[in-house]
Design a protein around this motif. Sequence first.
Motif, mmCIF file in Angstrom:
data_model
loop_
_atom_site.group_PDB
_atom_site.id
_atom_site.type_symbol
_atom_site.label_atom_id
_atom_site.label_comp_id
_atom_site.label_asym_id
_atom_site.label_seq_id
_atom_site.Cartn_x
_atom_site.Cartn_y
_atom_site.Cartn_z
ATOM 1 N N SER A 42 0.820 -1.212 0.000
ATOM 2 C CA SER A 42 0.000 0.000 0.000
ATOM 3 C C SER A 42 0.854 1.263 0.000
ATOM 4 O O SER A 42 0.323 2.362 0.080
ATOM 5 C CB SER A 42 -0.920 0.012 1.224
ATOM 6 O OG SER A 42 -0.144 0.054 2.417
ATOM 7 N N GLN A 69 4.510 -9.058 4.425
ATOM 8 C CA GLN A 69 3.136 -8.606 4.606
ATOM 9 C C GLN A 69 3.052 -7.383 5.529
ATOM 10 O O GLN A 69 2.305 -6.453 5.262
ATOM 11 C CB GLN A 69 2.282 -9.743 5.145
ATOM 12 C CG GLN A 69 0.808 -9.537 4.960
ATOM 13 C CD GLN A 69 0.022 -10.791 5.305
ATOM 14 O OE1 GLN A 69 0.571 -11.842 5.605
ATOM 15 N NE2 GLN A 69 -1.283 -10.681 5.252
ATOM 16 N N ASP A 70 3.844 -7.375 6.592
ATOM 17 C CA ASP A 70 3.846 -6.247 7.522
ATOM 18 C C ASP A 70 4.834 -5.170 7.099
ATOM 19 O O ASP A 70 4.536 -3.984 7.148
ATOM 20 C CB ASP A 70 4.166 -6.712 8.943
ATOM 21 C CG ASP A 70 3.073 -7.608 9.503
ATOM 22 O OD1 ASP A 70 1.897 -7.381 9.148
ATOM 23 O OD2 ASP A 70 3.387 -8.511 10.282
ATOM 24 N N ALA A 74 0.825 -4.574 3.536
ATOM 25 C CA ALA A 74 -0.091 -5.136 2.540
ATOM 26 C C ALA A 74 -1.323 -4.252 2.383
ATOM 27 O O ALA A 74 -1.893 -3.769 3.364
ATOM 28 C CB ALA A 74 -0.494 -6.552 2.946
ATOM 29 N N HIS A 75 -1.707 -4.025 1.146
ATOM 30 C CA HIS A 75 -2.845 -3.162 0.821
ATOM 31 C C HIS A 75 -4.138 -3.818 1.307
ATOM 32 O O HIS A 75 -4.418 -4.964 0.967
ATOM 33 C CB HIS A 75 -2.902 -2.946 -0.691
ATOM 34 C CG HIS A 75 -3.653 -1.741 -1.103
ATOM 35 N ND1 HIS A 75 -5.001 -1.594 -0.855
ATOM 36 C CD2 HIS A 75 -3.268 -0.619 -1.752
ATOM 37 C CE1 HIS A 75 -5.408 -0.438 -1.341
ATOM 38 N NE2 HIS A 75 -4.359 0.176 -1.889
ATOM 39 N N PRO A 76 -4.951 -3.086 2.085
ATOM 40 C CA PRO A 76 -6.155 -3.694 2.655
ATOM 41 C C PRO A 76 -7.373 -3.708 1.735
ATOM 42 O O PRO A 76 -8.366 -4.357 2.049
ATOM 43 C CB PRO A 76 -6.434 -2.803 3.874
ATOM 44 C CG PRO A 76 -5.933 -1.451 3.460
ATOM 45 C CD PRO A 76 -4.721 -1.726 2.591
ATOM 46 N N ASN A 77 -7.331 -3.024 0.593
ATOM 47 C CA ASN A 77 -8.548 -2.842 -0.213
ATOM 48 C C ASN A 77 -8.488 -3.452 -1.608
ATOM 49 O O ASN A 77 -9.191 -3.004 -2.508
ATOM 50 C CB ASN A 77 -8.852 -1.341 -0.337
ATOM 51 C CG ASN A 77 -9.061 -0.695 1.014
ATOM 52 O OD1 ASN A 77 -9.717 -1.265 1.877
ATOM 53 N ND2 ASN A 77 -8.487 0.475 1.208
ATOM 54 N N LEU A 81 -5.790 -10.535 -2.598
ATOM 55 C CA LEU A 81 -4.410 -10.526 -2.111
ATOM 56 C C LEU A 81 -3.971 -11.971 -1.960
ATOM 57 O O LEU A 81 -4.560 -12.731 -1.185
ATOM 58 C CB LEU A 81 -4.285 -9.783 -0.777
ATOM 59 C CG LEU A 81 -2.867 -9.700 -0.203
ATOM 60 C CD1 LEU A 81 -1.950 -8.872 -1.102
ATOM 61 C CD2 LEU A 81 -2.891 -9.094 1.203
#
Length: 193
Positions: A42, A69-70, A74-77, A81
């Motif tokens: 993101s 991932q952290d 990582a893009h939440p939207n 994924l």
Amino acid sequence: MQALAVFCGSSQGAHPSYMKGAQVLGEQLAKRSITLIYGGSSIGLMGAVADSTLANGGKVIGVIPKFLQDKEIAHPNLSDLVIVDSMHERKHKMEELADGFIMLPGGCGTLEEFFEVFTWGQLGLHQKPIGILNIDHYFDLLISLIGHMNEQQFLQDKFLKMALVSESPADLIQQFYTYTPPEVKTFIRKSQT
């Protein structure tokens, strides 16, 4: 052309033109209903191209290793994924999902991704177009180096033409539609007796 993989930095870079170029690419992908396949972050140019594609009604699939991932946030939207175990698996999955590849400005990881799919193309492992989006002349030295490899006979003419180049996302995507892959000989190793 259903989906394109984009390789780019998880940083914004030194010039606002890099972020703007990533955003314009996202708009162009969404406009053409081309799914974005990318590294799943993101932040940086990665986040910009994903956000722009989504904001313009496009579909985005991120592919990210568990251990990043952290760190890469990582893009939440995203539309989807995909979590994988390694960097190698990430590249393999992106190649599997994509009909072509575009490189935006980035660092060593971005170059490594580009050169791996370029090499796979030389070996005939895929016949997909590979593009360099040369935003604000970021890749001028790399383009010169690729030309130098050709001049010094380390890169054949037919493979030199595999690297499609443009400063315009719309033009680069258009080149993908008319791309003809080079013919690649299949080499069979003879067993030694």
